[in-house]
Scaffold this active site. Sequence first.
Site, PDB file in Angstrom:
ATOM      1  N   THR A 425      23.361  13.004  25.409  1.00 31.66           N
ATOM      2  CA  THR A 425      22.965  11.747  24.757  1.00 31.66           C
ATOM      3  C   THR A 425      24.157  11.150  24.021  1.00 31.66           C
ATOM      4  O   THR A 425      25.145  11.836  23.758  1.00 31.66           O
ATOM      5  CB  THR A 425      21.790  12.027  23.783  1.00 31.66           C
ATOM      6  OG1 THR A 425      20.749  12.699  24.487  1.00 31.66           O
ATOM      7  CG2 THR A 425      21.224  10.768  23.172  1.00 31.66           C
ATOM      8  N   THR A 443      20.589   8.001  26.726  1.00 34.73           N
ATOM      9  CA  THR A 443      20.664   9.364  27.242  1.00 34.73           C
ATOM     10  C   THR A 443      20.453   9.436  28.747  1.00 34.73           C
ATOM     11  O   THR A 443      19.854   8.536  29.347  1.00 34.73           O
ATOM     12  CB  THR A 443      19.595  10.237  26.542  1.00 34.73           C
ATOM     13  OG1 THR A 443      19.751  11.603  26.923  1.00 34.73           O
ATOM     14  CG2 THR A 443      18.190   9.775  26.876  1.00 34.73           C
ATOM     15  N   GLU A 445      19.606  12.776  29.333  1.00 32.09           N
ATOM     16  CA  GLU A 445      18.944  14.024  28.944  1.00 32.09           C
ATOM     17  C   GLU A 445      19.948  15.175  28.868  1.00 32.09           C
ATOM     18  O   GLU A 445      20.680  15.265  27.904  1.00 32.09           O
ATOM     19  CB  GLU A 445      17.767  14.365  29.855  1.00 32.09           C
ATOM     20  CG  GLU A 445      17.029  15.649  29.527  1.00 32.09           C
ATOM     21  CD  GLU A 445      16.545  15.769  28.098  1.00 32.09           C
ATOM     22  OE1 GLU A 445      16.091  16.855  27.717  1.00 32.09           O
ATOM     23  OE2 GLU A 445      16.599  14.802  27.333  1.00 32.09           O
ATOM     24  N   ASP A 467      11.712  16.498  29.322  1.00 30.34           N
ATOM     25  CA  ASP A 467      11.304  16.323  27.929  1.00 30.34           C
ATOM     26  C   ASP A 467       9.792  16.398  27.757  1.00 30.34           C
ATOM     27  O   ASP A 467       9.294  16.483  26.636  1.00 30.34           O
ATOM     28  CB  ASP A 467      11.799  14.978  27.381  1.00 30.34           C
ATOM     29  CG  ASP A 467      13.161  15.096  26.725  1.00 30.34           C
ATOM     30  OD1 ASP A 467      13.694  16.207  26.652  1.00 30.34           O
ATOM     31  OD2 ASP A 467      13.699  14.061  26.289  1.00 30.34           O
ATOM     32  N   SER A 492      13.512  12.992  20.824  1.00 30.21           N
ATOM     33  CA  SER A 492      13.971  13.207  19.451  1.00 30.21           C
ATOM     34  C   SER A 492      14.892  12.088  18.969  1.00 30.21           C
ATOM     35  O   SER A 492      15.292  12.088  17.796  1.00 30.21           O
ATOM     36  CB  SER A 492      14.722  14.534  19.349  1.00 30.21           C
ATOM     37  OG  SER A 492      13.878  15.617  19.638  1.00 30.21           O
ATOM     38  N   GLY A 513      22.085  14.798  20.494  1.00 27.95           N
ATOM     39  CA  GLY A 513      21.979  16.208  20.145  1.00 27.95           C
ATOM     40  C   GLY A 513      20.661  16.872  20.445  1.00 27.95           C
ATOM     41  O   GLY A 513      20.296  17.833  19.766  1.00 27.95           O
TER      42      GLY A 513
END
Length: 614
Positions: A425, A443, A445, A467, A492, A513
């Site tokens: 990301t 992102t 991923e 995800d 996230s 992250g």
Amino acid sequence: MRFKLFLMTASLLTALAGCQSNKECSGADCVTNENAISREAKALASASDWRLSGYAMATAANPYAVQAAEAVLQRGGHAVDAAIAAHTVLGLVEPQSSGIGGGGFMMVYDRQSNITRMYDGRETAPSAIDETLFLDEDGDTLGYITSWQSGLSVGVPSIVKTYARAHEDFGILDWKTLFTDAENLAQNGFTVSPRLNGLLSSERLRGAMKLDDNAGSKDYFYPNGTPLAVGTQRTNTAYASLMHNIGTQGADWFYNGPIAQAIEKAVSSASPAGSLTAQDIAKYDVVERDALCGPFKTYTICSAPPPSSGGITQPMILGLYERFTDEIDYTSATGSNILPSAQHLSAFVDAQRIAYADRDHYVADADFVTVPAQDLINPSYLDARAKDRFAPAQTPTAGDPGKVLHNTPIIDMWGRDTSDDKPGTTHISIVDVYGNAVSMTATVESPFGSSIWVEEGGFVLNNELTDFARTPRINGKLVANAPAANKRPRSSMSPTIVFDENKDLFMVTGSPGGNSIIAYTSKSLLGVLDWGLDAQTAANLPNIIARGKDVKVETGVDGGHLAADILNQSGYLVEERDGENSGIHTIVARKDHFEGAADTRREGIIATITPTNE
């Protein structure tokens, strides 16, 4: 052009449009054109009541991308324009992190219209899948690597539509001009960076990824069987053509033409094959959502609502931290002038533990499941949840906002889910000369996404569907983040914009992250808003991630070992780590200047634009 008329008077719009219409030029004509646009931008900025009018800043994870944003800001572009230009470049020079084959969340603050909006450019699942997406024929969950390195993991690439929707609402400069930096760089070549080389050379990653096996990607990333060397000039003519076509023909060309067909072919040819079709791609649309905001002291913290976790977790963490530290004077840890005391460090950890527990249980695509977003950041719920402060050795569990606020329990709606998301990301923060801002996290991923290469466009496809909860049921009960057709997986990502007590722009931040994004972003917020640090010092702090029973502490940076010692002495189960894959990029709007941060763990820089005297 639904909102951009708030920004400019008709006469200035006409002037800018006139300058842009002569974009195809050379030599002295181009110089004259750029100066004309800059003068109009200066006129617009000087008419604003923004305290930093005429100044701008951009920060991102690669110098090429920041330079592209800087050029757009100098021409008077909106922060949205600059974000598009920067991200198209990142997709070329930082393909391990994001790109045209992925998606993201773009938070936009437009000063004149006073709008703070999130463009939900999260990838969607194919229409043919169901909750069994990652189960084998016996009903067992596929291993992560098998799921990741497959067509099963690919969602609809969504970032181009995100560009288009945000530009329609707020863009100033011509759409086609925002793709020229990426096009030229791809055509003429960019210099391979140490980080790109390092990831391509990682034996651990090479052992898991198919990047050096898949057709197209092995020739691009591993010429003659070896990773691209640092300093190599790497061209990508397919990407250059892609940028040209998107710029001249618009976003719909990407979703309804040969690239969509090429994506379908690449996904269906993978092993295991995925079910993503050109029809799935053609029907994709961005969802515009209101920012989710909560208070912290005199500030208002705004981030992205579900399926992002940021709008819930950032106000929750800061709100709980504030309750845990109420009436405790701030002090620094003994032996440090940057780390907070044990009391404040423990408050940060405990706030994270609670917020992660609630996030893991409740957050998913709110268009498919009920997510109690407002209840989770409701002050009354945070008051109650602060009383649930878990002992350091306890495993935190989810709360029940339905029971607390409405006397109607909701915790048993879903099975508990602790799915991870991986750190492939990037984050961009921009404030333009008019006081508009973009906080954008994007992102593919995992590193290099699914490793599936679209040769016709010169980019990798995401593995965003990992995800989802790969095990869709816990004790027979469906989890909120289970796979479903056309659903967006939980994220996230936490692109965040902060406003001061006067409701004026104060801070733009975010980080890549994986699931640690939540902790990285809240660290940058507390560092600036409560611990009295400048933006860069806050970004440099050791990362501390408290999800579940263990507390991960980054000990490979200054202050890391001291933080680990403090938390160990406080009774936490500390896992020391040499590095944490953050990429915090922050802008703070002080009274009379911008202050920036580019995470030293990546390769980013900061660009500052100041008014000219002409």
